[in-house]
Design a protein around this motif. Structure first.
Motif, PDB file in Angstrom:
ATOM      1  N   ASP A 196      29.345  68.872  28.357  1.00 20.64           N
ATOM      2  CA  ASP A 196      29.774  70.069  27.718  1.00 20.64           C
ATOM      3  C   ASP A 196      28.903  70.459  26.604  1.00 20.64           C
ATOM      4  N   MET A 197      28.547  69.620  25.939  1.00 22.82           N
ATOM      5  CA  MET A 197      27.429  69.694  24.696  1.00 22.82           C
ATOM      6  C   MET A 197      26.112  70.578  25.254  1.00 22.82           C
ATOM      7  N   LEU A 198      25.552  69.920  26.233  1.00 19.61           N
ATOM      8  CA  LEU A 198      24.320  70.492  26.864  1.00 19.61           C
ATOM      9  C   LEU A 198      24.498  71.719  27.414  1.00 19.61           C
ATOM     10  N   GLY A 199      25.651  71.935  27.786  1.00 19.68           N
ATOM     11  CA  GLY A 199      26.124  73.146  28.588  1.00 19.68           C
ATOM     12  C   GLY A 199      26.252  74.430  27.481  1.00 19.68           C
TER      13      GLY A 199
ATOM     14  N   GLY B  34      16.184  60.746  31.281  1.00 18.83           N
ATOM     15  CA  GLY B  34      16.092  61.340  29.716  1.00 18.83           C
ATOM     16  C   GLY B  34      17.418  62.021  29.807  1.00 18.83           C
ATOM     17  N   TYR B  35      18.258  62.116  30.804  1.00 22.08           N
ATOM     18  CA  TYR B  35      19.696  62.581  30.888  1.00 22.08           C
ATOM     19  C   TYR B  35      19.715  64.130  30.397  1.00 22.08           C
ATOM     20  N   THR B  36      18.843  64.766  30.826  1.00 21.29           N
ATOM     21  CA  THR B  36      18.858  66.117  30.602  1.00 21.29           C
ATOM     22  C   THR B  36      18.894  66.958  31.750  1.00 21.29           C
TER      23      THR B  36
ATOM     24  N   ALA C 265      15.404  73.685  25.363  1.00 23.22           N
ATOM     25  CA  ALA C 265      16.178  73.452  24.461  1.00 23.22           C
ATOM     26  C   ALA C 265      17.444  72.440  24.750  1.00 23.22           C
ATOM     27  N   VAL C 266      17.663  72.264  26.174  1.00 22.33           N
ATOM     28  CA  VAL C 266      18.685  71.247  26.569  1.00 22.33           C
ATOM     29  C   VAL C 266      18.081  69.899  26.526  1.00 22.33           C
TER      30      VAL C 266
ATOM     31  N   MET D 210      17.511  64.406  23.838  1.00 23.51           N
ATOM     32  CA  MET D 210      16.762  63.670  23.158  1.00 23.51           C
ATOM     33  C   MET D 210      17.364  63.376  21.600  1.00 23.51           C
ATOM     34  N   MET D 211      17.492  64.337  21.129  1.00 28.63           N
ATOM     35  CA  MET D 211      17.981  64.153  19.730  1.00 28.63           C
ATOM     36  C   MET D 211      19.392  63.592  19.836  1.00 28.63           C
ATOM     37  N   SER D 212      20.229  63.959  20.689  1.00 29.46           N
ATOM     38  CA  SER D 212      21.614  63.199  20.857  1.00 29.46           C
ATOM     39  C   SER D 212      21.909  61.754  21.438  1.00 29.46           C
ATOM     40  N   PHE D 213      20.867  61.531  22.120  1.00 25.80           N
ATOM     41  CA  PHE D 213      20.680  59.913  22.552  1.00 25.80           C
ATOM     42  C   PHE D 213      19.979  59.198  21.305  1.00 25.80           C
ATOM     43  N   GLY D 214      18.941  59.676  20.858  1.00 21.15           N
ATOM     44  CA  GLY D 214      18.047  58.672  19.840  1.00 21.15           C
ATOM     45  C   GLY D 214      17.560  57.585  20.678  1.00 21.15           C
TER      46      GLY D 214
END
Length: 565
Positions: A161-164, A359-361, A406-407, A412-416
């Motif tokens: 949801d966040m990435l969307g 990287g889960y994007t 952007a996603v 990357m910023m969200s996972f850290g």
């Protein structure tokens, strides 16, 4: 006096050698003149030109990177396919295979589905559009959301949801226009820098975000080609890669007129033998390749040994970390240390790594990094005399989706770092659990020593492709290997959901028991086709069948087809 005597003796010997050589040359000259005195000058000139051209042709035929035996074999198959009898038999078998493919594949629509082959006269309202999308969704039957397939979808649902929302915010942006989208430019630069830090880049990271691992590899090979041409004068470039290296290297070779020298891997470990790589490197080699890890068996090539070769031979060294880059960079912190594989090795000139895997994007995000900015400059294509202005672009595409950048940045910023270490620990533990379970199943053998997330298995007791058919019937979507035959899974977070791995091991155990009770049974269906393809010596036939797959993929012909919704 002694020195003077020795010097005089050396002079006498040297003069004797010169006299002998002169006499032989004079004899050769006189013989040639005698043989050719019957010809006119123009005839001698014509014969000389003909012999020169013939010698060059023979030299070019014999002295090539591809072995002579391999080229002769291809020529024999090419002639055989053109012969009336053999060619007809081959065509009949190929046509039969193509017909089977046409009747069994994702292009075969079930009842109630048709193809839309022209624009609707009136555009659809949103409700109707989403209703149609739901209808299309019924075509997909593999339960990928619950981890029943290999690789493909790597992330869970926690960030979707966040990435969307991030993609929605940046869906109209384009990094080709950094003057308009300064924020996207900043994010791409930060992605390259963060990935460079993960792989211990020694300075300011140099590289770009690409659309995927294939483009990253294409760009690196193009870069190494241009770099070697300008700095070393290499006009007939080749790259040396293990046979397990990703086919993107073959694609790069085809696109950029680079010859690829494939090096065999060890039949037990499935890692490339560095000594074979060293022997394959020659004066036209621009780059050697190592996989970290390779896709088929999940095995890490010996990067330290390959690095030593690159340094000693003074050639480029590309580390392909597309598949597992966002795992191996964190494995040491996760408790699973590996030998060095990144820019800490002085000979590494480029690394490719995908963010859209671990990287889960979202799909469509990779990066290629170089040791120096000077080398990255060879990736950039610049047209300075176009009427539309100066046009320079670092990637295959000009316009690119800023939403993907952007996603990727957001993921990357969200996972850290801590988040990626935790995810890595989970995936690697799952892979080790699967390996331990496979090793306990009679008749099943793990291929090599998988060190990351890919695990492959085979059998010397029964036809492993029959097991694939069994698992497919139970709803598993796994990948088949060839040379040798095997089954492969690339573990993702979705494969670790609930008791998915235990279900997979249970189904493998049941299939192994069944197949061991009938070890000589022939494979059927898609597994039989794969087994047949592996046995065809003329690989151009297999290439034809592979092309047929994509013809069918884009086909909009169906028995119940019409042009309406």
């Amino acid at each position: 006096a002694v020195v003077s005597t020795q010097s005089t003796g050396d002079n006498v010997h040297f003069n004797h050698v010169c006299r002998v050589l002169y006499d032989h040359f004079t004899l050769f000259k006189n013989t040639v003149n005698e043989e050719f005195k019957q010809y006119e000058i123009w005839q001698v000139m014509l014969i000389t030109v003909a012999l020169t051209l013939m010698s060059e042709a023979i030299f070019n035929f014999l002295i090539q990177d591809e072995p002579l035996l391999s080229r002769l074999k291809k020529q024999v198959f090419r002639i055989a396919r053109k012969s009336p009898i053999v060619g007809t038999l081959i065509k009949e078998k190929v046509d039969e295979t193509k017909a089977d493919m046409a009747n069994d594949g994702p292009w075969c629509l079930p009842e109630g589905h048709t193809y839309q082959t022209s624009l609707p006269d009136t555009g659809l309202e949103d409700v109707a559009l989403f209703s149609l999308l739901d209808h299309y969704g019924t075509l997909s039957v593999v339960d990928w959301k619950n981890g029943r397939c290999y690789g493909t979808v790597f992330a869970g649902e926690d960030k979707t949801d966040m990435l969307g929302e991030v993609y929605k915010k940046y869906c109209w942006t384009n990094p080709l226009h950094p003057d308009c989208f300064k924020d996207v430019r900043k994010m791409e630069a930060e992605i390259v820098s963060m990935v460079g830090d993960m792989f211990h880049h020694p300075g300011q990271a140099a590289g770009s975000v690409t659309s995927g691992g294939t483009e990253s590899i294409l760009m690196s090979m193009k870069t190494h080609r241009d770099w070697a041409r300008e700095t070393k004068g290499i006009e007939n470039p080749n790259i040396v890669a293990p046979i397990t290296a990703h086919p993107a290297f073959d694609k790069a070779a085809a696109y950029f007129k680079i010859h690829i020298i494939h090096v065999p891997v060890d039949p037990i470990t499935y890692a490339v033998n560095p000594a074979n790589v060293a022997r394959a490197v020659n004066s036209n080699t621009i780059c050697i390749v190592g996989s970290a890890p390779q896709y088929p068996h999940g095995v890490m090539d010996d990067m330290v040994a390959l690095n030593d070769i690159a340094v000693r031979k003074d050639v480029g060294f590309h580390v392909d970390a597309c598949m597992g880059g966002f795992l191996i960079a964190f494995m040491e912190e996760a408790g699973y240390p590996l030998p060095l594989f990144d820019f800490r090795l002085s000979g590494v000139t480029a690394i490719s790594v995908d963010m859209h895997k671990y990287g889960y994007t979202f799909k469509g995000s990779s990066a290629v990094l170089y040791r120096t900015m000077e080398m990255f400059f060879y990736q950039i294509t610049s047209t300075s005399d176009w009427a539309g202005g100066i046009y320079a672009s670092p990637t295959m595409a000009g316009s690119r989706p800023g939403g993907n950048i952007a996603v990727t940045w957001a993921a990357m910023m969200s996972f850290g770092r801590n988040g990626y270490v935790s995810a890595t620990k989970e995936v690697i533990a799952g892979a080790r659990y699967l390996i331990a379970g496979l090793e306990k199943i009679p008749g099943v053998e793990v291929m090599g020593n998988p060190q990351v997330s890919c695990v492959a298995w085979t059998s010397d007791t029964f036809n492993i492709y029959n097991m694939s058919s069994d698992l497919s019937a139970k709803g598993w979507n796994l990948h088949l290997l060839q040379f040798p035959a095997g089954i492969h899974i690339q573990l993702t977070k979705r494969n670790l959901m609930q008791d998915t791995l235990d279900k997979l091991l249970s189904d493998i155990r049941d299939s192994a028991a069944l197949q061991m009770s009938r070890p000589n049974e022939e494979a059927t269906g898609a597994a039989a086709m794969y087994g047949m393809a592996a046995k065809i010596p003329d690989r151009s036939i297999v290439d034809d069948i592979a092309k047929e797959f994509w013809r069918l993929y884009y086909s909009t012909i169906n028995n119940n087809n019409n042009n309406s919704l």
